[in-house]
Design an enzyme around this catalytic site. Sequence first.
Site, PDB file in Angstrom:
ATOM      1  CB  CYS A  76     -14.442  73.937 -35.111  1.00 58.15           C
ATOM      2  SG  CYS A  76     -15.299  74.104 -33.534  1.00 58.15           S
ATOM      3  CG  ASP A 107     -12.707  77.369 -25.674  1.00 60.99           C
ATOM      4  OD1 ASP A 107     -13.793  77.309 -26.275  1.00 60.99           O
ATOM      5  OD2 ASP A 107     -11.743  76.630 -25.953  1.00 60.99           O
ATOM      6  N   GLY A 117      -2.589  59.267 -25.311  1.00 56.88           N
ATOM      7  CA  GLY A 117      -1.257  59.321 -24.716  1.00 56.88           C
ATOM      8  C   GLY A 117      -0.185  59.798 -25.677  1.00 56.88           C
TER       9      GLY A 117
END
EC number: 6.3.5.4
Length: 644
Positions: free
Chosen positions: A2, A99, A369
């Site tokens: 966000c 969360d 990665g």
Amino acid sequence: MCGIAGTYRWPDGKVVTDRLTDTLAHRGPDGAGRYGHRAGDGEVHLGHRRLAVIDLSGTGAQPMVSDGLALTYNGELYNAPELRAELTAAGVRFRGTSDTEVLLEAWRRWGTGCLPRLRGMFAFGIFDERTGDLVLARDQLGIKPLFLLRRGAGLVFASELKALAAATGESLEVDHAALVASLLYYWVPDSRCAFREAEKLPPGSWLRFRADGRVERGRFWDLKDVAAEGRERARAGEQPDVAAVVEESTRRHLLSDVPVATFLSGGLDSSYLTALAARDRPGISAYTIGFRAEDARFEAMPDDLRHARRVAERFGVDLHEIEIAPNVLDLLPEMTYHLDEPIGDPAAINTFLICSAAREAGVKVMLSGMGADELFAGYRKHLANLLALRYQRVPRPLRRGVSAAVDRLPVATSRRGYRSVRFAKRFLSFADLPEETAFRRSYTMYDQDELLALIDPDLAGTVEDVLTEHADIYQDNDLDDFVNRMCLGDARMFLPGLNLTYTDRSSMAASTEVRVPYVDVEVVKAAFAVPGNRKIVGRQGKAVLKEAATSILPREIVYRPKGLFSAPLRAWMSRDLAPLVREVVNDGVLVRSGFLRRDALARMVAEDAAGQRDFSKHLWHVLTLEYWYRDATSGSGQSTRLTA
């Protein structure tokens, strides 16, 4: 993921917070919210732009307000299920599955004590209606950004620097010391900010603003301590199971209520993550890039596409190939605007185009990665600095002869570039230097004399300050392991200052969340418990990670030469951007202002065009700096197109 923003005891706080939040709309197109409350003799206002990833319902909307606490939060907590279970056992009742609510209730129970418990990426502001306190916090490794600006007792904060510039309604003063640092590094280090009044909240820290005007700072996580603890584990013979730690981190990073995809370059790091993700999510999508054939040939770039295809076929991955043939004249000002500060790494364009393609296909979350090279010594500079120690044992007359011979070799002809010659010249530029100076020179743009020749002579003292800061940070440890000293330096400077920064801004410009499983607190702890002689073995960097990856990947993928997540800069600079370079050198704002010296720039252009030196990256950064400086000093807040 966000965009967050807010004001605390700031004049016209509501209007300013709305302006801050609007500027961040690209970070959160799924929803917007604002909260306001009294705070001492002023007000607090929190703003939020939502990219819905977990708990897509209204119970995950922000700012989240509950029983006297108000939270605006940007990030993901990968241990939210465990924290939720612990809090539930303690009697907490949750309304939804986000969360965000877990973080709010963890703060209610433990305050700043909850911060070391959080495993993820985050930046947030939380306000306590009872005390009038506002606390800002940023994750351990600096994955998520948080900028702030203070005037008197007032504060504004936001996920992006451009929001602060827009909200203050005026042109903020440029910090020329930060621009000097950006010339050295090709990015602005996390310890500095391109505008004089603004600052970045340091990774692993919090800042509390009290209603009576007091300000308190705290640190809840320090890489120096983590590295020292890892050294003690290694001395005790405690060897981490790198494969298990990376697998567990990857699995946690797949937590999402929306589709997740991966970056897949065909190199070790992205291939390993993609293979692990595909095992957990069969048929997962991956995105890879290629370049125009003529650009790739000119740059002598390796063919990474065939390796990506092989990994995708082996693991049943739905591979999407994107050809990078951008109109760089259009993308350069757009990317400069989104990156917030001058960043001279063209990989930001790759990230933006990949994320844009994924977003068009309905993908909101991608795994990258990023971070493996920094933590496990996978860059060429790590091996090169080790080789330099051996090179210094070669008799000096022989070294002088080698240097003179290599200096005469061209780095390019009119039709192709010579990567091996570029690497050799680069190596010899630092191979004889002391450790910290050599490490800095192995990845920065200029030595001290070159930088002094490029900029306004009045800034000579600033150059000394910037170099001293690098030395202070690099030497601030008691590690007896050269490889891990380099890894610690990268994790404190290179990773948050450049790679995590451009990844965040480029992905969020495309309204996409990028997660970085290697940049995870447990992976970092494991990485620094691995001694340097297991990270670089012979001429193999990332040896311990390669060993772990052989459990799932073919050896020819694991041990192939390192690829580059970069761009064909020499091709772009000699073709697409050549007229623009000439304009900036002859009549650019930086030259006319006196910040950069025309003669030094012209010399770089001439030597690059003649194939004597490779200054393509230097000149690319000068272009990004020119665009950024024009915007920063125009007061418009929007990119201005240079004519070419």
